[in-house]
Scaffold this active site. Sequence first.
Site, PDB file in Angstrom:
ATOM      1  CB  SER A 194      -0.959  -0.040   1.172  1.00 33.43           C
ATOM      2  OG  SER A 194      -1.831   1.036   1.110  1.00 33.43           O
ATOM      3  CG  HIS A 195       0.526   3.618   3.488  1.00 33.24           C
ATOM      4  ND1 HIS A 195      -0.334   2.574   3.747  1.00 33.24           N
ATOM      5  CD2 HIS A 195       1.188   3.859   4.639  1.00 33.24           C
ATOM      6  CE1 HIS A 195      -0.206   2.212   5.013  1.00 33.24           C
ATOM      7  NE2 HIS A 195       0.707   2.967   5.579  1.00 33.24           N
TER       8      HIS A 195
ATOM      9  CG  ASP B   4      -2.652   4.173  -1.181  1.00 29.65           C
ATOM     10  OD1 ASP B   4      -3.429   4.108  -2.146  1.00 29.65           O
ATOM     11  OD2 ASP B   4      -2.654   3.350  -0.239  1.00 29.65           O
TER      12      ASP B   4
ATOM     13  CG  ASP C  69      -2.947  -0.144  -2.147  1.00 25.23           C
ATOM     14  OD1 ASP C  69      -2.727   0.992  -1.706  1.00 25.23           O
ATOM     15  OD2 ASP C  69      -3.678  -0.965  -1.568  1.00 25.23           O
TER      16      ASP C  69
ATOM     17  CG  ASP D 256      -6.156   1.225  -0.546  1.00 25.55           C
ATOM     18  OD1 ASP D 256      -5.164   1.987  -0.616  1.00 25.55           O
ATOM     19  OD2 ASP D 256      -6.175   0.209   0.166  1.00 25.55           O
ATOM     20  NE  ARG D 257      -3.568   4.486   3.273  1.00 25.85           N
ATOM     21  CZ  ARG D 257      -2.970   4.663   4.434  1.00 25.85           C
ATOM     22  NH1 ARG D 257      -2.404   5.817   4.713  1.00 25.85           N
ATOM     23  NH2 ARG D 257      -2.917   3.700   5.311  1.00 25.85           N
TER      24      ARG D 257
ATOM     25  CE  LYS E  80      -7.392   2.589   2.633  1.00 26.68           C
ATOM     26  NZ  LYS E  80      -7.108   1.373   3.403  1.00 26.68           N
TER      27      LYS E  80
HETATM   28  C1  VG1 Z   1      -3.336   2.074   8.452  1.00 26.89           C
HETATM   29  C2  VG1 Z   1      -4.498   3.023   8.668  1.00 26.89           C
HETATM   30  C3  VG1 Z   1      -5.799   2.282   8.493  1.00 26.89           C
HETATM   31  C4  VG1 Z   1      -5.836   1.606   7.123  1.00 26.89           C
HETATM   32  C5  VG1 Z   1      -4.614   0.725   6.942  1.00 26.89           C
HETATM   33  C6  VG1 Z   1      -4.528   0.118   5.564  1.00 26.89           C
HETATM   34  O1  VG1 Z   1      -3.361   1.062   9.431  1.00 26.89           O
HETATM   35  O2  VG1 Z   1      -4.434   3.625   9.926  1.00 26.89           O
HETATM   36  O3  VG1 Z   1      -6.874   3.182   8.649  1.00 26.89           O
HETATM   37  O4  VG1 Z   1      -6.996   0.834   6.972  1.00 26.89           O
HETATM   38  O5  VG1 Z   1      -3.432   1.484   7.165  1.00 26.89           O
HETATM   39  O6  VG1 Z   1      -4.496   1.100   4.601  1.00 26.89           O
HETATM   40  P1  VG1 Z   1      -2.426   1.097  10.744  1.00 26.89           P
HETATM   41  O7  VG1 Z   1      -2.682  -0.188  11.444  1.00 26.89           O
HETATM   42  O8  VG1 Z   1      -1.017   1.286  10.260  1.00 26.89           O
HETATM   43  O9  VG1 Z   1      -2.869   2.288  11.527  1.00 26.89           O
HETATM   44  V1  VG1 Z   1      -3.696   0.801   3.148  1.00 26.89           V
HETATM   45  O10 VG1 Z   1      -4.039   1.990   2.120  1.00 26.89           O
HETATM   46  O11 VG1 Z   1      -2.119   0.753   3.755  1.00 26.89           O
HETATM   47  O12 VG1 Z   1      -4.134  -0.728   2.711  1.00 26.89           O
HETATM   48 CO    CO Z   2      -3.460   1.558   0.208  1.00 31.95          CO
END
Ligand code: VG1
Ligand code: CO
Length: 565
Positions: free
Chosen positions: A117-118, A293, A295, A297-298, A394
């Site tokens: 992801s990010h 981001d 992937d 979704d953000r 998302k």
């Molecule tokens: C983070 C965010 C959470 C989100 C998750 C996955 O998790 O706070 O809201 O759903 O990333 O997002 P954490 O446990 O690091 O707080 V993504 O776009 O990385 O799949």
């Molecule tokens: Co993501």
Amino acid sequence: MAALQSVVVETTPFDDQKPGTSGLRKKVKVFMEKNYTENFIQCILDALGDKVKGATLVVGGDGRYFSKPAINTIIRIASANEVSKLIIGHLGIYSTPAVSAIIRQQKVLGGIVLTASHNPGGIRHDFGIKYNIENGGPAPDYITDRIYDLTRKIKQYKITPALETDRIIDVLGTSKFNVEGRDFTVEIIDSTKNYVNLMKEIFDFNKLRALIRGTESTPPFNILLDSMNGVTGVYVRAIFVDELGASPDNNVCRIVPLDNFGEIHPDPNLTYAKDLVDKLQADNNYDFGAAFDGDGDRNMILGKNAFFVTPSDSLAVLANNLECIPYFKKHGIHGFARSMPTAAAVDRVAAKLGKEIFEVPTGWKYFGNLMDAGRLSLCGEESFGTGSDHIREKDGIWAVLAWLSVIEHKRMSVEEILKEHWKIYGRNYFTRYDYEECETQPANEMMKQLEGLIASGTLVGKSYSAGNKTYKVEKADNFSYVDPIDNSVAKNQGIRILFEDGSRLIYRLSGTGSSGATVRVYIECYEKENVLSDAQVMLKPLVDIGLQISQLKKFTGREEPTVIT
Ligand code: VG1
Ligand code: CO
């Protein structure tokens, strides 16, 4: 066609394959260790039990470094485990929301999403694997728990070593193999087509095109979309440039996916998407900016001069204006939901519109049941996640199309829309402080200390003062959630200190990092009248109180957060 033979390979367990908030995320080097990726893939398939036999699975991801070898491993292991077909995005590319969409559209058993992801990508950075179930959403806890359990016991995996995977994902089309007398099919499909069609069904593309291109009576609405070298680039091109007539030179940037994201942190917030903020501040011809981001979704939404919309406000504004989007006209607007740390702005909209509102733990997997039960239409997280029940992830591109639909409908600027919203509902000021890559042990001790405070019962009724503000604790707990659909329970989802005036302090440890501990502190206060102040100034007293109660500086040794959103 001569049958290919599968073999059983002896292996030993790894003890660190516990999926986090959204899948297993580790450094690329860890996934490269002998049998590390093989073990995890085998455990995903084993966790599915007999359903895997004859099943079709989707595979794709954000194209980050190590995606290709991981896909090749998945092909060989899936074929040996009697999966009958894999649908794989061309070049291995598939945004997380597009994976969710194709799983639903093709009605397959599930999908394996290759992304962190990010988190940064490239040989020195992160890779990730997560499993999505047949509704298109991230696997719920009982499945990830089962996977984790299996990873600690695994003794062998099955693989078809002779299955030729070289360059297989580079060419669109179907390849058929005979594996031990069974048919095994790999279909490489266009990663955008299905998703673009879905967006066309949801939104009014004619109106959006007129907004972006302008008409005889209205000037073009000038947008700038930043894909941050992530996977959304291909979708931004297909939707905004090819369909909606945005300029490939002026309206989009960083739209070629790179396997290391150009060595940036592909996380759309004011810190890591500073490039976009700077561009909007430097050029006031831009009416709107958005970033995504890695992937896809953000999303981060900005107005003219980089006017920042918090994700919590973004959710509330969309909730308040959904009827201008054809999808919701057709399917109706059921409930709303937000993750627990997300500011409660949307709760006020729900109350006014008479809709159900749900507060779930952090992570998109907790929205799925509510959506499947028809009780949830729109939801979001403060971490730049917004989405609806069109899929079970998302969806960054969706969020931008939704925002543009609202703007087209209201004929107002982003800033005007927010100010109008605050005037009606008041404002939930919100900020999040992240302390990234702290040492794990002291971070755990800080959380333990907070737990202790809560257990002692001494917090409730106590008043804290900072600046010119005083806040009295009404309730303090460690958030637990009972899913209203299947009654499953998620415990220890974050320390909450709730004050009498509705202000909140929340502490969590991140479940997506790949090294050390990331401490997140979420700070929120509500103002009915005073809605135009600077959020950081407004929240400063509460931040100070939050640092005092947690003794964060003492435990982590950090004077300042790494990121403020
Ligand atoms: C983070 C965010 C959470 C989100 C998750 C996955 O998790 O706070 O809201 O759903 O990333 O997002 P954490 O446990 O690091 O707080 V993504 O776009 O990385 O799949
Ligand atoms: Co993501």
